[in-house]
Design a protein around this motif. Structure first.
Motif, PDB file in Angstrom:
ATOM      1  N   GLU A 191       0.821  -1.227   0.000  1.00  0.00           N
ATOM      2  CA  GLU A 191       0.000   0.000   0.000  1.00  0.00           C
ATOM      3  C   GLU A 191       0.853   1.275   0.000  1.00  0.00           C
ATOM      4  O   GLU A 191       0.321   2.367  -0.212  1.00  0.00           O
ATOM      5  N   SER A 192       2.162   1.150   0.232  1.00  0.00           N
ATOM      6  CA  SER A 192       3.007   2.356   0.208  1.00  0.00           C
ATOM      7  C   SER A 192       4.174   2.204  -0.779  1.00  0.00           C
ATOM      8  O   SER A 192       5.228   2.817  -0.603  1.00  0.00           O
ATOM      9  N   THR A 193       3.950   1.380  -1.805  1.00  0.00           N
ATOM     10  CA  THR A 193       5.009   1.125  -2.795  1.00  0.00           C
ATOM     11  C   THR A 193       4.484   1.414  -4.194  1.00  0.00           C
ATOM     12  O   THR A 193       3.354   1.039  -4.520  1.00  0.00           O
ATOM     13  N   ALA A 194       5.295   2.083  -5.002  1.00  0.00           N
ATOM     14  CA  ALA A 194       4.898   2.373  -6.393  1.00  0.00           C
ATOM     15  C   ALA A 194       5.953   1.844  -7.348  1.00  0.00           C
ATOM     16  O   ALA A 194       7.135   1.751  -7.000  1.00  0.00           O
ATOM     17  N   LEU A 195       5.504   1.498  -8.538  1.00  0.00           N
ATOM     18  CA  LEU A 195       6.426   1.148  -9.624  1.00  0.00           C
ATOM     19  C   LEU A 195       6.714   2.421 -10.424  1.00  0.00           C
ATOM     20  O   LEU A 195       5.785   3.071 -10.919  1.00  0.00           O
ATOM     21  N   LEU A 196       7.987   2.778 -10.518  1.00  0.00           N
ATOM     22  CA  LEU A 196       8.398   3.964 -11.278  1.00  0.00           C
ATOM     23  C   LEU A 196       9.090   3.497 -12.559  1.00  0.00           C
ATOM     24  O   LEU A 196      10.070   2.732 -12.494  1.00  0.00           O
ATOM     25  N   ILE A 197       8.577   3.924 -13.696  1.00  0.00           N
ATOM     26  CA  ILE A 197       9.161   3.534 -14.990  1.00  0.00           C
ATOM     27  C   ILE A 197       9.747   4.786 -15.636  1.00  0.00           C
ATOM     28  O   ILE A 197       9.027   5.713 -16.015  1.00  0.00           O
ATOM     29  N   ILE A 198      11.074   4.801 -15.728  1.00  0.00           N
ATOM     30  CA  ILE A 198      11.781   6.024 -16.133  1.00  0.00           C
ATOM     31  C   ILE A 198      12.114   6.031 -17.636  1.00  0.00           C
ATOM     32  O   ILE A 198      12.829   5.148 -18.131  1.00  0.00           O
ATOM     33  N   ASP A 199      11.561   7.003 -18.333  1.00  0.00           N
ATOM     34  CA  ASP A 199      12.017   7.396 -19.689  1.00  0.00           C
ATOM     35  C   ASP A 199      12.058   6.271 -20.722  1.00  0.00           C
ATOM     36  O   ASP A 199      12.996   6.207 -21.551  1.00  0.00           O
ATOM     37  N   MET A 200      11.074   5.382 -20.700  1.00  0.00           N
ATOM     38  CA  MET A 200      11.039   4.322 -21.722  1.00  0.00           C
ATOM     39  C   MET A 200      10.449   4.923 -23.010  1.00  0.00           C
ATOM     40  O   MET A 200       9.428   4.470 -23.532  1.00  0.00           O
ATOM     41  N   GLN A 201      11.144   5.926 -23.525  1.00  0.00           N
ATOM     42  CA  GLN A 201      10.670   6.708 -24.671  1.00  0.00           C
ATOM     43  C   GLN A 201      11.326   6.225 -25.965  1.00  0.00           C
ATOM     44  O   GLN A 201      12.473   5.761 -25.963  1.00  0.00           O
ATOM     45  N   ARG A 202      10.590   6.413 -27.047  1.00  0.00           N
ATOM     46  CA  ARG A 202      11.143   6.034 -28.364  1.00  0.00           C
ATOM     47  C   ARG A 202      12.479   6.734 -28.602  1.00  0.00           C
ATOM     48  O   ARG A 202      13.370   6.171 -29.223  1.00  0.00           O
ATOM     49  N   ASP A 203      12.628   7.967 -28.122  1.00  0.00           N
ATOM     50  CA  ASP A 203      13.861   8.726 -28.359  1.00  0.00           C
ATOM     51  C   ASP A 203      15.097   8.044 -27.765  1.00  0.00           C
ATOM     52  O   ASP A 203      16.218   8.290 -28.223  1.00  0.00           O
ATOM     53  N   PHE A 204      14.914   7.240 -26.739  1.00  0.00           N
ATOM     54  CA  PHE A 204      16.067   6.544 -26.153  1.00  0.00           C
ATOM     55  C   PHE A 204      16.198   5.114 -26.655  1.00  0.00           C
ATOM     56  O   PHE A 204      17.303   4.581 -26.744  1.00  0.00           O
ATOM     57  N   VAL A 205      15.066   4.492 -26.957  1.00  0.00           N
ATOM     58  CA  VAL A 205      15.032   3.046 -27.134  1.00  0.00           C
ATOM     59  C   VAL A 205      14.984   2.620 -28.604  1.00  0.00           C
ATOM     60  O   VAL A 205      15.370   1.511 -28.939  1.00  0.00           O
ATOM     61  N   GLU A 206      14.508   3.506 -29.472  1.00  0.00           N
ATOM     62  CA  GLU A 206      14.298   3.110 -30.875  1.00  0.00           C
ATOM     63  C   GLU A 206      15.307   3.816 -31.796  1.00  0.00           C
ATOM     64  O   GLU A 206      15.794   4.906 -31.467  1.00  0.00           O
ATOM     65  N   PRO A 207      15.580   3.218 -32.954  1.00  0.00           N
ATOM     66  CA  PRO A 207      16.471   3.881 -33.913  1.00  0.00           C
ATOM     67  C   PRO A 207      15.885   5.229 -34.353  1.00  0.00           C
ATOM     68  O   PRO A 207      14.668   5.395 -34.398  1.00  0.00           O
ATOM     69  N   GLY A 208      16.761   6.181 -34.639  1.00  0.00           N
ATOM     70  CA  GLY A 208      16.320   7.487 -35.144  1.00  0.00           C
ATOM     71  C   GLY A 208      16.046   8.504 -34.062  1.00  0.00           C
ATOM     72  O   GLY A 208      15.651   9.624 -34.359  1.00  0.00           O
ATOM     73  N   GLY A 209      16.256   8.136 -32.802  1.00  0.00           N
ATOM     74  CA  GLY A 209      15.974   9.056 -31.702  1.00  0.00           C
ATOM     75  C   GLY A 209      17.238   9.664 -31.127  1.00  0.00           C
ATOM     76  O   GLY A 209      18.337   9.539 -31.676  1.00  0.00           O
ATOM     77  N   PHE A 210      17.058  10.335 -29.984  1.00  0.00           N
ATOM     78  CA  PHE A 210      18.155  11.035 -29.312  1.00  0.00           C
ATOM     79  C   PHE A 210      19.322  10.090 -28.984  1.00  0.00           C
ATOM     80  O   PHE A 210      20.476  10.408 -29.242  1.00  0.00           O
ATOM     81  N   GLY A 211      18.995   8.918 -28.438  1.00  0.00           N
ATOM     82  CA  GLY A 211      20.036   7.967 -28.033  1.00  0.00           C
ATOM     83  C   GLY A 211      20.925   7.591 -29.191  1.00  0.00           C
ATOM     84  O   GLY A 211      22.153   7.567 -29.078  1.00  0.00           O
ATOM     85  N   GLU A 212      20.302   7.336 -30.340  1.00  0.00           N
ATOM     86  CA  GLU A 212      21.086   6.935 -31.502  1.00  0.00           C
ATOM     87  C   GLU A 212      21.911   8.100 -32.063  1.00  0.00           C
ATOM     88  O   GLU A 212      23.041   7.900 -32.517  1.00  0.00           O
ATOM     89  N   THR A 213      21.347   9.331 -31.985  1.00  0.00           N
ATOM     90  CA  THR A 213      22.121  10.477 -32.506  1.00  0.00           C
ATOM     91  C   THR A 213      23.395  10.710 -31.686  1.00  0.00           C
ATOM     92  O   THR A 213      24.339  11.338 -32.158  1.00  0.00           O
ATOM     93  N   LEU A 214      23.394  10.211 -30.449  1.00  0.00           N
ATOM     94  CA  LEU A 214      24.599  10.341 -29.620  1.00  0.00           C
ATOM     95  C   LEU A 214      25.595   9.219 -29.915  1.00  0.00           C
ATOM     96  O   LEU A 214      26.620   9.103 -29.259  1.00  0.00           O
TER      97      LEU A 214
END
Ligand code: C5J
Length: 219
Positions: free
Chosen positions: A16-39
């Motif tokens: 009752e006092s615990t949450a699941l936090l999901i951080i930044d599972m965004q296309r820009d980091f995870v998929e080709p053509g995004g920010f992560g890949e440009t780096l």
């Protein structure tokens, strides 16, 4: 009370006092053509996180735990992006530039949004953050206080950047953090290993670490 086998020692949590936090599972980091890949990164390393995280998300929803998602990104006029962040490094495309998935890391663009497999449900808060930490310049702290959350199950990307920054921020704010080792990911194998080791070192200086199968078992 549920107890999970974890490093450096078992992690006990009140559902009752615990949450699941999901951080930044965004296309820009995870998929080709995004920010992560440009780096210059190999985004397939982050895609490995999706299947176990889908299972964990299903278990958390079934157990009735609050689920909170975050997205890193900026306003279209970039007024919330410090020049130091905008200009750092030599990416082939900068934050705000047009890319194959829309303007890089800009709120409202396709690439800025969360990948389809982990799409938030309508009642799950999505925190838009301009920084690496999930608490900086957001209402996450207030939201968790309203929900009575004192423990966080932390997942997402990247382990050594936004996950670590958030765990450190949370630690200083008094939250207990359990980081799920196969549900966080890095573009760099060495950083993944060291990032997880740092959390659990010295008696759990920032929190606990466990793999998703152990956590799902007790959920
Ligand atoms: C990065 C993040 N790595 N979500 N952001 O720039 O970790």
């Amino acid at each position: 009370m549920p107890t999970v086998d974890a490093s450096p020692y078992p992690f006990t949590f009140h559902p009752e006092s615990t949450a699941l936090l999901i951080i930044d599972m965004q296309r820009d980091f995870v998929e080709p053509g995004g920010f992560g890949e440009t780096l210059g990164n190999d985004v397939s390393k982050l895609q490995k996180v999706i299947p176990p995280l889908v299972r964990l998300l299903g278990a958390a929803r079934a157990a009735g735990l609050p689920v909170i998602h975050t997205r890193e990104g900026h306003l279209p006029d970039l007024s919330d992006c410090p020049p130091a962040k905008l200009n750092r490094g030599a990416p082939s495309m900068r934050i705000g530039d047009p890319g194959p998935k829309g303007r890089i890391l800009i709120r409202g663009e396709y690439g800025h949004d969360i990948v389809d497999d982990l799409k938030p449900l309508g009642d799950e808060p999505v925190i838009d953050k301009p920084g690496k930490g999930s608490f900086y310049a957001t209402n996450l702290g207030e939201l968790l206080a309203e929900k009575g959350v004192t423990s966080l199950i932390v997942t997402g990307v990247t382990t050594e950047v936004c996950v670590h920054t958030t765990v450190r921020e949370a630690n200083d704010r008094g939250f207990e953090c359990l980081v799920v080792s196969d549900c966080v990911g890095s573009y760099f194998d060495g950083f993944q290993e060291a990032g997880l080791a740092m959390i659990a070192a010295q008696g759990g200086i920032f929190g606990w670490v466990t793999p998703s199968d152990k956590l799902i078992e007790v959920m």
